[in-house]
Write a protein that holds these residues in place. Structure first.
Motif, PDB file in Angstrom:
ATOM      1  N   GLU A   1      -4.856 -11.703  25.546  1.00 55.84           N
ATOM      2  CA  GLU A   1      -4.957 -13.010  24.890  1.00 55.84           C
ATOM      3  C   GLU A   1      -3.912 -13.144  23.784  1.00 55.84           C
ATOM      4  O   GLU A   1      -3.320 -14.210  23.607  1.00 55.84           O
ATOM      5  N   LYS A   2      -3.688 -12.055  23.067  1.00 55.74           N
ATOM      6  CA  LYS A   2      -2.653 -12.088  22.030  1.00 55.74           C
ATOM      7  C   LYS A   2      -1.279 -12.337  22.659  1.00 55.74           C
ATOM      8  O   LYS A   2      -0.489 -13.134  22.144  1.00 55.74           O
ATOM      9  N   ASP A   3      -1.006 -11.646  23.777  1.00 53.68           N
ATOM     10  CA  ASP A   3       0.263 -11.865  24.479  1.00 53.68           C
ATOM     11  C   ASP A   3       0.367 -13.308  24.980  1.00 53.68           C
ATOM     12  O   ASP A   3       1.439 -13.933  24.904  1.00 53.68           O
ATOM     13  N   TYR A   4      -0.738 -13.826  25.487  1.00 56.22           N
ATOM     14  CA  TYR A   4      -0.747 -15.212  25.971  1.00 56.22           C
ATOM     15  C   TYR A   4      -0.455 -16.187  24.835  1.00 56.22           C
ATOM     16  O   TYR A   4       0.353 -17.123  24.982  1.00 56.22           O
ATOM     17  N   LEU A   5      -1.091 -15.954  23.686  1.00 56.55           N
ATOM     18  CA  LEU A   5      -0.865 -16.827  22.526  1.00 56.55           C
ATOM     19  C   LEU A   5       0.585 -16.744  22.045  1.00 56.55           C
ATOM     20  O   LEU A   5       1.168 -17.750  21.638  1.00 56.55           O
ATOM     21  N   SER A   6       1.150 -15.543  22.115  1.00 61.75           N
ATOM     22  CA  SER A   6       2.560 -15.366  21.723  1.00 61.75           C
ATOM     23  C   SER A   6       3.483 -16.114  22.689  1.00 61.75           C
ATOM     24  O   SER A   6       4.416 -16.808  22.275  1.00 61.75           O
ATOM     25  N   ALA A   7       3.203 -15.953  23.992  1.00 65.28           N
ATOM     26  CA  ALA A   7       4.016 -16.633  25.012  1.00 65.28           C
ATOM     27  C   ALA A   7       3.906 -18.151  24.860  1.00 65.28           C
ATOM     28  O   ALA A   7       4.900 -18.876  24.942  1.00 65.28           O
TER      29      ALA A   7
ATOM     30  N   ALA B   1      11.979 -16.254  26.129  1.00 69.73           N
ATOM     31  CA  ALA B   1      11.064 -15.346  25.423  1.00 69.73           C
ATOM     32  C   ALA B   1       9.632 -15.524  25.928  1.00 69.73           C
ATOM     33  O   ALA B   1       8.893 -14.554  26.088  1.00 69.73           O
ATOM     34  N   CYS B   2       9.255 -16.772  26.210  1.00 68.23           N
ATOM     35  CA  CYS B   2       7.928 -17.067  26.774  1.00 68.23           C
ATOM     36  C   CYS B   2       7.767 -16.375  28.126  1.00 68.23           C
ATOM     37  O   CYS B   2       6.747 -15.725  28.392  1.00 68.23           O
ATOM     38  N   ILE B   3       8.773 -16.514  28.975  1.00 65.53           N
ATOM     39  CA  ILE B   3       8.726 -15.928  30.326  1.00 65.53           C
ATOM     40  C   ILE B   3       8.608 -14.415  30.263  1.00 65.53           C
ATOM     41  O   ILE B   3       7.747 -13.818  30.934  1.00 65.53           O
ATOM     42  N   ILE B   4       9.412 -13.779  29.437  1.00 63.80           N
ATOM     43  CA  ILE B   4       9.413 -12.312  29.333  1.00 63.80           C
ATOM     44  C   ILE B   4       8.075 -11.810  28.797  1.00 63.80           C
ATOM     45  O   ILE B   4       7.497 -10.849  29.318  1.00 63.80           O
ATOM     46  N   THR B   5       7.552 -12.475  27.762  1.00 71.18           N
ATOM     47  CA  THR B   5       6.271 -12.069  27.165  1.00 71.18           C
ATOM     48  C   THR B   5       5.140 -12.179  28.177  1.00 71.18           C
ATOM     49  O   THR B   5       4.311 -11.272  28.311  1.00 71.18           O
ATOM     50  N   ALA B   6       5.106 -13.287  28.902  1.00 68.75           N
ATOM     51  CA  ALA B   6       4.045 -13.494  29.902  1.00 68.75           C
ATOM     52  C   ALA B   6       4.177 -12.514  31.065  1.00 68.75           C
ATOM     53  O   ALA B   6       3.177 -11.964  31.549  1.00 68.75           O
ATOM     54  N   GLN B   7       5.403 -12.285  31.534  1.00 74.24           N
ATOM     55  CA  GLN B   7       5.621 -11.343  32.642  1.00 74.24           C
ATOM     56  C   GLN B   7       5.227  -9.918  32.250  1.00 74.24           C
ATOM     57  O   GLN B   7       4.619  -9.199  33.052  1.00 74.24           O
TER      58      GLN B   7
ATOM     59  N   GLU C   1      -3.933 -16.424  35.827  1.00 76.42           N
ATOM     60  CA  GLU C   1      -3.541 -17.767  36.259  1.00 76.42           C
ATOM     61  C   GLU C   1      -2.877 -18.538  35.112  1.00 76.42           C
ATOM     62  O   GLU C   1      -1.867 -19.225  35.317  1.00 76.42           O
ATOM     63  N   ASP C   2      -3.426 -18.414  33.900  1.00 79.68           N
ATOM     64  CA  ASP C   2      -2.879 -19.119  32.738  1.00 79.68           C
ATOM     65  C   ASP C   2      -1.497 -18.589  32.372  1.00 79.68           C
ATOM     66  O   ASP C   2      -0.611 -19.369  31.998  1.00 79.68           O
ATOM     67  N   LEU C   3      -1.315 -17.280  32.477  1.00 78.35           N
ATOM     68  CA  LEU C   3      -0.001 -16.700  32.202  1.00 78.35           C
ATOM     69  C   LEU C   3       1.012 -17.130  33.263  1.00 78.35           C
ATOM     70  O   LEU C   3       2.173 -17.406  32.961  1.00 78.35           O
ATOM     71  N   SER C   4       0.561 -17.208  34.512  1.00 79.70           N
ATOM     72  CA  SER C   4       1.456 -17.560  35.622  1.00 79.70           C
ATOM     73  C   SER C   4       1.948 -18.997  35.520  1.00 79.70           C
ATOM     74  O   SER C   4       3.126 -19.281  35.770  1.00 79.70           O
ATOM     75  N   ILE C   5       1.039 -19.919  35.163  1.00 77.06           N
ATOM     76  CA  ILE C   5       1.487 -21.308  35.041  1.00 77.06           C
ATOM     77  C   ILE C   5       2.406 -21.462  33.836  1.00 77.06           C
ATOM     78  O   ILE C   5       3.339 -22.278  33.840  1.00 77.06           O
TER      79      ILE C   5
ATOM     80  N   ILE D   1       4.588 -19.289  32.873  1.00 78.45           N
ATOM     81  CA  ILE D   1       5.916 -18.857  33.347  1.00 78.45           C
ATOM     82  C   ILE D   1       6.596 -19.984  34.122  1.00 78.45           C
ATOM     83  O   ILE D   1       7.778 -20.274  33.921  1.00 78.45           O
ATOM     84  N   LEU D   2       5.832 -20.630  35.006  1.00 74.76           N
ATOM     85  CA  LEU D   2       6.386 -21.739  35.789  1.00 74.76           C
ATOM     86  C   LEU D   2       6.830 -22.893  34.884  1.00 74.76           C
ATOM     87  O   LEU D   2       7.918 -23.457  35.060  1.00 74.76           O
ATOM     88  N   ARG D   3       5.989 -23.244  33.916  1.00 75.37           N
ATOM     89  CA  ARG D   3       6.335 -24.312  32.970  1.00 75.37           C
ATOM     90  C   ARG D   3       7.642 -23.994  32.241  1.00 75.37           C
ATOM     91  O   ARG D   3       8.514 -24.849  32.098  1.00 75.37           O
ATOM     92  N   ALA D   4       7.711 -22.747  31.736  1.00 75.53           N
ATOM     93  CA  ALA D   4       8.883 -22.347  30.949  1.00 75.53           C
ATOM     94  C   ALA D   4      10.149 -22.341  31.799  1.00 75.53           C
ATOM     95  O   ALA D   4      11.219 -22.737  31.322  1.00 75.53           O
ATOM     96  N   LYS D   5      10.026 -21.908  33.060  1.00 72.76           N
ATOM     97  CA  LYS D   5      11.204 -21.897  33.937  1.00 72.76           C
ATOM     98  C   LYS D   5      11.682 -23.318  34.227  1.00 72.76           C
ATOM     99  O   LYS D   5      12.895 -23.592  34.266  1.00 72.76           O
ATOM    100  N   TYR D   6      10.734 -24.233  34.425  1.00 72.53           N
ATOM    101  CA  TYR D   6      11.111 -25.621  34.662  1.00 72.53           C
ATOM    102  C   TYR D   6      11.783 -26.228  33.426  1.00 72.53           C
ATOM    103  O   TYR D   6      12.838 -26.874  33.527  1.00 72.53           O
TER     104      TYR D   6
END
Length: 269
Positions: free
Chosen positions: A164-170, A188-194, A207-211, A213-218
C-alpha cells in the motif's frame, strides 16, 4: 449506617493493600519481591508486577528464578500494551537464554509486539521491516510451531502495508505528473508500481497497481516529444493487452479501453 461501614471497610482494605505493596517496593528481600511479583503476574496485575520485577531482574542473574523473571517482565509490558518495551525485553530474554524454556514464546511475542507497533502505510516503515524479519526468524527457528498460522497472517498483513505504501508512492508520482519538470514522474510511477508487483506478486492491490502503470504509460505517451510518441503509444497498447488478459472483468476495463483506442489511433496514423 451499613453502607458507611462497608465503605470504611473497603477503604481500610485498600489502604492495607497499598501499604503492603509500598513495603514490597522498598524491601531489599529479593526472594520476597520475586514471589510477590509472580503472584501479581498470575493475578494479571501487570502494573504491580512490572516494577517489582524491574527492581530484581538484574540482581537475579545466575539465580534459578532469573529466566522466569525476565520472561514475566516482558509479558507484563506486552499485556499492558507497551509493545516497544516488551519487544526489547523479549529480545533480551531469547538472546540471554538461547535454550530457555520460554524461547519459542519470547521470539513469537517479540515479533508480535513489533507487529502491534507498526505505523500506518503513509509513514516510515522501518519498524515494519524489523517486525517482518523477527517473525521470519521465528518461523525458521520453529517451523512446526502452533503459532505458525498467526505468524504468517501477520506477515501477510505487513506485506499488504508495504504494498500500500508503494501504491501510494506510485500514485503520488502519477498525480504530480508533469508539474515537476526536473523529473519524469510518470516513469517513476511505472517503476515504483512494477517493483511492487515483482516483490509482492500476490498482493490484493495487483489490479490497482496494474491500471496505474497503464495510466502512466498513456500519459507519458500523450505528453512525449514527437519522436518518442509512437513508441510510447505502442507500449501503452501492449500494456493494455497485458492488463485485459489478466483482468478480463476489471472494474477499470472501460478506462483501459479508452487508453487503448486513443493509443491505437495514434499508432495507426
Amino acid at each position: 449506617m451499613k453502607k458507611s461501614f462497608y465503605t470504611l471497610l473497603l477503604g481500610l482494605l485498600l489502604f492495607t493493600s497499598c501499604s503492603k505493596y509500598n513495603n514490597l517496593l522498598k524491601t531489599s528481600d529479593i526472594e520476597c519481591k520475586y514471589e510477590a511479583a509472580k503472584a501479581y503476574f498470575i493475578g494479571r496485575e501487570y502494573g504491580k508486577a512490572a516494577p517489582l520485577l524491574e527492581d530484581i531482574v538484574s540482581m537475579l542473574k545466575g539465580n534459578r528464578n532469573a529466566e522466569e523473571s525476565l520472561y514475566m517482565l516482558a509479558m507484563c509490558y506486552y499485556e499492558s500494551g507497551d509493545y516497544e518495551t516488551a519487544s526489547q525485553y523479549f529480545k533480551t530474554y531469547y538472546t540471554s537464554y538461547q535454550r530457555g524454556m520460554y524461547n519459542e514464546l519470547a521470539r513469537f511475542h517479540c515479533g508480535k509486539s513489533l507487529y502491534k507497533n507498526i505505523p500506518v502505510p503513509e509513514l516510515d516503515q522501518s519498524s515494519t521491516y524489523s517486525a517482518i524479519q523477527e517473525l521470519q526468524l521465528f518461523l525458521e527457528y520453529y517451523p512446526a510451531t502452533k503459532f505458525r498460522q498467526e505468524a504468517q497472517d501477520m506477515l501477510f498483513a505487513m506485506h499488504d502495508i508495504l504494498v500500500e505504501k508503494d501504491y501510494l508512492s506510485a500514485k503520488l508520482y502519477y498525480d504530480l505528473g508533469s508539474f515537476d519538470l526536473m523529473r519524469n514522474n510518470y516513469q517513476a510511477c511505472i517503476i515504483t508500481a512494477q517493483n511492487a508487483l515483482k516483490e509482492y506478486p500476490y498482493t490484493k492491490l495487483r489490479e490497482d497497481l496494474s491500471i496505474l502503470i497503464l495510466r502512466a504509460k498513456y500519459k507519458m505517451a500523450l505528453k512525449s516529444v514527437e519522436e518518442k510518441k509512437v513508441d510510447r503509444y505502442r507500449d501503452t497498447v501492449d500494456e493494455y493487452y497485458a492488463f485485459k488478459n489478466e483482468f478480463p472483468e476489471s472494474k477499470y476495463l472501460e478506462e483501459a479501453e479508452k487508453y487503448y483506442h486513443e493509443s491505437l489511433k495514434e499508432v495507426n496514423e
